[in-house]
Write an enzyme that holds these catalytic residues in place. Structure first.
Site, PDB file in Angstrom:
ATOM      1  N   GLY A  13      33.124  38.993  32.820  1.00 41.65           N
ATOM      2  CA  GLY A  13      34.087  40.086  32.782  1.00 41.65           C
ATOM      3  C   GLY A  13      33.446  41.328  32.189  1.00 41.65           C
ATOM      4  O   GLY A  13      33.926  41.868  31.191  1.00 41.65           O
ATOM      5  N   GLY A  14      32.363  41.786  32.829  1.00 43.07           N
ATOM      6  CA  GLY A  14      31.589  42.871  32.239  1.00 43.07           C
ATOM      7  C   GLY A  14      31.573  44.163  33.011  1.00 43.07           C
ATOM      8  O   GLY A  14      30.774  45.049  32.691  1.00 43.07           O
ATOM      9  N   THR A  15      32.421  44.313  34.014  1.00 46.06           N
ATOM     10  CA  THR A  15      32.328  45.491  34.866  1.00 46.06           C
ATOM     11  C   THR A  15      33.268  46.627  34.473  1.00 46.06           C
ATOM     12  O   THR A  15      33.263  47.676  35.113  1.00 46.06           O
ATOM     13  CB  THR A  15      32.594  45.118  36.337  1.00 46.06           C
ATOM     14  OG1 THR A  15      33.916  44.563  36.450  1.00 46.06           O
ATOM     15  CG2 THR A  15      31.575  44.116  36.836  1.00 46.06           C
ATOM     16  N   GLY A  17      35.934  48.251  30.916  1.00 45.04           N
ATOM     17  CA  GLY A  17      36.500  48.104  29.589  1.00 45.04           C
ATOM     18  C   GLY A  17      35.539  47.575  28.547  1.00 45.04           C
ATOM     19  O   GLY A  17      34.395  48.031  28.422  1.00 45.04           O
ATOM     20  N   GLY A  19      33.994  44.661  28.210  1.00 42.56           N
ATOM     21  CA  GLY A  19      32.795  43.999  28.711  1.00 42.56           C
ATOM     22  C   GLY A  19      31.724  44.981  29.121  1.00 42.56           C
ATOM     23  O   GLY A  19      30.534  44.795  28.840  1.00 42.56           O
ATOM     24  N   SER A 137      42.624  37.667  21.303  1.00 41.42           N
ATOM     25  CA  SER A 137      43.604  38.756  21.212  1.00 41.42           C
ATOM     26  C   SER A 137      44.459  38.550  19.978  1.00 41.42           C
ATOM     27  O   SER A 137      44.705  37.406  19.571  1.00 41.42           O
ATOM     28  CB  SER A 137      44.513  38.772  22.451  1.00 41.42           C
ATOM     29  OG  SER A 137      45.621  39.633  22.259  1.00 41.42           O
ATOM     30  N   TYR A 150      50.554  34.606  27.970  1.00 46.01           N
ATOM     31  CA  TYR A 150      49.282  35.236  27.608  1.00 46.01           C
ATOM     32  C   TYR A 150      48.837  34.795  26.216  1.00 46.01           C
ATOM     33  O   TYR A 150      47.674  34.435  25.996  1.00 46.01           O
ATOM     34  CB  TYR A 150      49.441  36.752  27.658  1.00 46.01           C
ATOM     35  CG  TYR A 150      48.239  37.519  27.184  1.00 46.01           C
ATOM     36  CD1 TYR A 150      47.084  37.589  27.960  1.00 46.01           C
ATOM     37  CD2 TYR A 150      48.241  38.180  25.955  1.00 46.01           C
ATOM     38  CE1 TYR A 150      45.975  38.292  27.524  1.00 46.01           C
ATOM     39  CE2 TYR A 150      47.141  38.884  25.511  1.00 46.01           C
ATOM     40  CZ  TYR A 150      46.004  38.939  26.302  1.00 46.01           C
ATOM     41  OH  TYR A 150      44.896  39.635  25.866  1.00 46.01           O
TER      42      TYR A 150
END
Length: 252
Positions: A13-15, A17, A19, A137, A150
């Site tokens: 999840g690095g593309t 925000g 990440g 979170s 969530y």
């Protein structure tokens, strides 16, 4: 600057925000990174921004075939892995009475099941003495209305991180987590909201946070990298990056 020179890092999840902010700091510091995402536009923009030191690959945490294929790709591109950041996640808000089975399954698939089996697959590639950092979170402890599913996925992720820390300590691999509060990221980290709802959500977050603002993605990145690289005698810890939000709740 070459603080991370010679390090090999994977960011799930690095593309965008948080990440992407982690990836930027790693690349600027001389690391070679592989980051995953699933949105074609975000994949291209991340690749253009980060340059040749970053391997940007399409991989969907909700697709176990893609999860199982990832370790071979990581080994091909990087060989071993020194730093693993498990950052991807989705949030769909709604009261318990209105949550659907599809929403439940989607959040558990992306936020917990996918990360669990991603880490399992990458374990043989993690070098002794390395580090894993999860993004949880504040919702895993706040009991926030509308976030029941969530929150449960993030609480489960933190429990997984603690178990992993115990299992990997013998290899000198440290496992920790960052716990963001309200952070300025694309879409505010919540799916399906209108622009007006996003503004209201942001205003509510600013009001609830003792520092009276949202954090930045880079502030989370700095905390994650501290745990991954500098906190050499720390494992099994969750670091709040929330402007004092959880501390305020705990103190009440």
């Amino acid at each position: 600057m070459s603080k991370y020179a010679g390090r090999k890092a994977v960011i799930i999840g690095g593309t965008m925000g948080m990440g992407l902010a982690i990836a930027k700091r790693l690349v600027e510091g001389g690391a070679e990174v592989l980051l995953t995402g699933r949105n074609p536009k975000n994949l291209k923009e991340a690749a253009d921004e980060l340059g040749p030191a970053a391997h940007v690959v399409s991989s969907d945490l909700a697709d176990l075939d893609a999860v199982r294929a990832l370790p071979a790709l990581v080994e091909e591109r990087l060989g071993g892995v020194d730093l693993l950041f498990v950052n991807a996640g989705i949030s769909e808000l709604g009261p318990i009475a209105e949550m659907t089975e599809d929403q439940y399954d989607r959040m558990f698939a992306v936020n917990l099941k996918g990360p669990y089996f991603t880490v399992q697959g990458l374990l043989p590639l993690l070098r002794d003495g390395g580090a894993v950092v999860f993004t949880t979170s504040v919702a895993d402890v706040t009991g926030t209305p509308g976030m029941s599913v969530y929150s449960a996925t993030k609480a489960g992720l933190w429990s997984f991180a603690q178990g992993l820390a115990s299992e990997l300590v013998g290899r000198g691999i440290r496992v920790n987590a960052v716990s963001p509060g309200y952070i300025d990221t694309p879409g505010g980290g919540v799916q399906g909201l209108t622009e007006e709802e996003h503004r209201a959500f942001k205003a509510a977050g600013d009001a609830a946070t003792p520092m009276h603002r949202h954090g930045t993605a880079d502030e989370v990145a700095k905390a994650a990298l501290f745990l991954a690289v500098d906190a050499t005698f720390t494992t099994g810890v969750k670091l709040a990056v929330d402007g004092g939000l959880v501390q305020q709740i705990v103190s009440v």
